[in-house]
Design an enzyme around this catalytic site. Structure first.
Site, short mmCIF file in Angstrom:
data_model
loop_
_atom_site.label_atom_id
_atom_site.label_comp_id
_atom_site.label_asym_id
_atom_site.label_seq_id
_atom_site.Cartn_x
_atom_site.Cartn_y
_atom_site.Cartn_z
N SER A 183 0.79 -1.23 0.00
CA SER A 183 0.00 0.00 0.00
C SER A 183 0.83 1.28 0.00
O SER A 183 0.35 2.31 -0.46
CB SER A 183 -0.96 0.01 1.19
OG SER A 183 -0.27 -0.23 2.40
N HIS A 211 -5.13 -3.29 -2.95
CA HIS A 211 -4.77 -2.36 -4.03
C HIS A 211 -4.57 -3.02 -5.38
O HIS A 211 -4.23 -2.36 -6.35
CB HIS A 211 -3.49 -1.60 -3.64
CG HIS A 211 -3.65 -0.80 -2.40
ND1 HIS A 211 -4.25 0.44 -2.39
CD2 HIS A 211 -3.32 -1.07 -1.11
CE1 HIS A 211 -4.27 0.90 -1.15
NE2 HIS A 211 -3.72 0.02 -0.36
N LYS A 243 -11.40 0.72 -2.12
CA LYS A 243 -10.44 1.26 -3.08
C LYS A 243 -11.02 1.23 -4.49
O LYS A 243 -11.92 1.97 -4.77
CB LYS A 243 -9.12 0.52 -2.91
CG LYS A 243 -8.38 1.12 -1.71
CD LYS A 243 -7.90 0.20 -0.69
CE LYS A 243 -7.50 0.97 0.57
NZ LYS A 243 -7.03 0.12 1.64
C1 LIG Z 1 -6.93 -0.09 3.01
C2 LIG Z 1 -6.30 -1.38 3.33
C3 LIG Z 1 -6.87 -2.25 4.24
C4 LIG Z 1 -8.04 -1.87 5.08
O1 LIG Z 1 -9.21 -1.85 4.36
P1 LIG Z 1 -10.41 -0.96 4.88
O2 LIG Z 1 -11.58 -1.50 4.17
O3 LIG Z 1 -10.08 0.44 4.52
O4 LIG Z 1 -10.50 -1.16 6.37
C5 LIG Z 1 -6.29 -3.49 4.41
N1 LIG Z 1 -5.18 -3.83 3.72
C6 LIG Z 1 -4.59 -3.00 2.86
C7 LIG Z 1 -3.36 -3.44 2.14
C8 LIG Z 1 -5.12 -1.75 2.64
O5 LIG Z 1 -4.53 -0.90 1.82
#
Ligand SMILES: *Cc1c(COP(=O)(O)O)cnc(C)c1O
Length: 391
Positions: A183, A211, A243
């Site tokens: 991320s 992602h 995302k």
């Molecule tokens: C954003 C993210 C999460 C968390 O997801 P949410 O739905 O925002 O709680 C978990 N793992 C990664 C790699 C992320 O980028």
């Protein structure tokens, strides 16, 4: 009394944080999420959202959401295991099982909770969880919650992973856990090597593809599809909707027995209210768009390439990433903060990422691209970066 007896030491710690350039602040957005945002009263071009395909405010998602609200109201009213699991949730689970090619899918309110579940729900005291050092905080927290022994390996270092697996040879249950697309760096885990090592050492594998889903792989099926022809087995997959899907929530896709076990044991599934059904309905629509509009991914890829080419010409320090996450390494925390502020003065919003989110001395601008960015907007960002003299 809401003031704490150790009020003064809190105040000191916050002052130190400010002085170190590590203070974090919530920004206020008015209007829709998108490439053009109004934040704290100013119109800015955003290069910091994770809405990679421009779906967060897509009319078809809005329509699907409204329809579901008209049918089912807003709240789900209960946990999935009681009466919270609606027809829309079921439809989404089935569509995702089909999309990922996995036997079963279960839904979560957030990716954070899915990651707590997938580790805490599968491991116990005496088991071992082996994690990449740059894994998302929620995966590390899942490991901490589980009482399993937490072992980490240097980022994407397969020789060290091998060594860790050797070290845990006497432990029967071992789970290797990695982000698919990292991320804060945007690079991809070497999944074929991870799967081969897992097989050799009889370890399970979890990939958090928050992602990657919707973004990479020919049909947007993420890191697993990107490596498709080099994989014989599928790892347990975590995907999130906040995302590229443009909604909210998350899923775990896996073998039926894994999902059944998590349904019985994962506390962040059992002891929480199911997300609003309308979120699931909008996510079904998002999945449909991901499947039927590959041009969004092509558009995104074109912007990524344009940004990388331009940044390289400027001599900016990019990372080894072909994904929508294109960090520019700055190093010093305060310098990164200053550059972020300068960009904002020029009308651009980028993420300024500092420790502890990233290792010390690797503060960076986390620039993310979207299918909805225009070529002109990326050109403008590049010239703004040039004026900041980042290199
Ligand atoms: C954003 C993210 C999460 C968390 O997801 P949410 O739905 O925002 O709680 C978990 N793992 C990664 C790699 C992320 O980028």
């Amino acid at each position: 009394m809401s003031q704490l007896p150790w009020h003064d030491s809190l105040q000191q710690a916050l002052a130190q944080r400010r002085a170190d350039g590590l203070y974090r602040q919530t920004r206020l957005r008015d209007g829709a999420q998108g490439v053009n945002v109004n934040v704290d009263g100013r119109d800015l071009i955003s290069f910091c959202s994770n809405d990679y395909l421009g779906l967060a405010n897509h009319p078809a998602l809005v329509e699907a959401f409204k329809h579901a609200v008209n049918v089912e109201g807003v709240g789900s009213g209960a946990a999935h295991l009681l009466t919270g699991h609606s027809r829309f949730h079921q439809q989404l689970e089935e569509a995702l099982a089909e999309f990922t090619g996995q036997q079963k899918v279960m839904l979560f309110a957030t990716g954070y909770m899915a990651n707590l579940a997938v580790i805490d729900g599968l491991l116990d005291r005496g088991d071992v969880v082996i994690q990449d050092k740059l894994n998302h905080a929620s995966l590390l927290d899942g490991g901490r919650l589980s009482n399993a022994t937490l072992i980490r390996y240097p980022h994407n270092d397969m020789a060290m992973l091998h060594k860790r697996l050797h070290g845990a040879a006497n432990t029967q249950r071992k789970l290797i856990v990695s982000d698919g697309v990292f991320s804060m760096d945007g690079d991809v885990a070497p999944l074929p090597e991870i799967m081969a090592l897992a097989k050799q050492h009889r370890a399970g594998v979890v990939i958090d593809d928050a992602h990657g889903m919707g973004v990479i792989g020919e049909q947007g099926k993420g890191t697993l599809q990107y490596f498709d022809d080099k994989l014989n087995d599928k790892p347990i997959l975590v995907g999130t909707f906040g995302k590229a899907f443009g909604t909210a929530g998350a899923f775990i896709a896996a073998d039926a027995l894994v999902i059944e076990t998590l349904t019985q044991q994962a506390r962040s599934f059992i002891y929480t209210t199911a997300p609003p059904p309308a979120i699931a309905a909008a996510t079904v629509k998002a999945l449909e768009i991901i499947e039927t509009e590959p041009e969004r991914r092509l558009q995104l890829q074109a912007r990524i390439q344009q940004f990388r080419d331009g940044a390289n010409q400027l001599g900016l320090q990019l990372m080894d990433s072909f994904t929508a996450i294109q960090p520019v390494l700055i190093g010093d925390d305060k310098r990164a903060l200053t550059v972020g502020q300068q960009l904002e003065q020029q009308g651009f919003l980028v993420g300024v990422i500092r420790p502890p989110t990233v290792p010390k001395n690797t503060a960076r601008l986390r620039i993310t691209l979207s299918a909805n960015h225009s070529e002109a907007q990326v050109t403008q960002l590049l010239s703004a970066l040039e004026q900041c003299h980042v290199h």
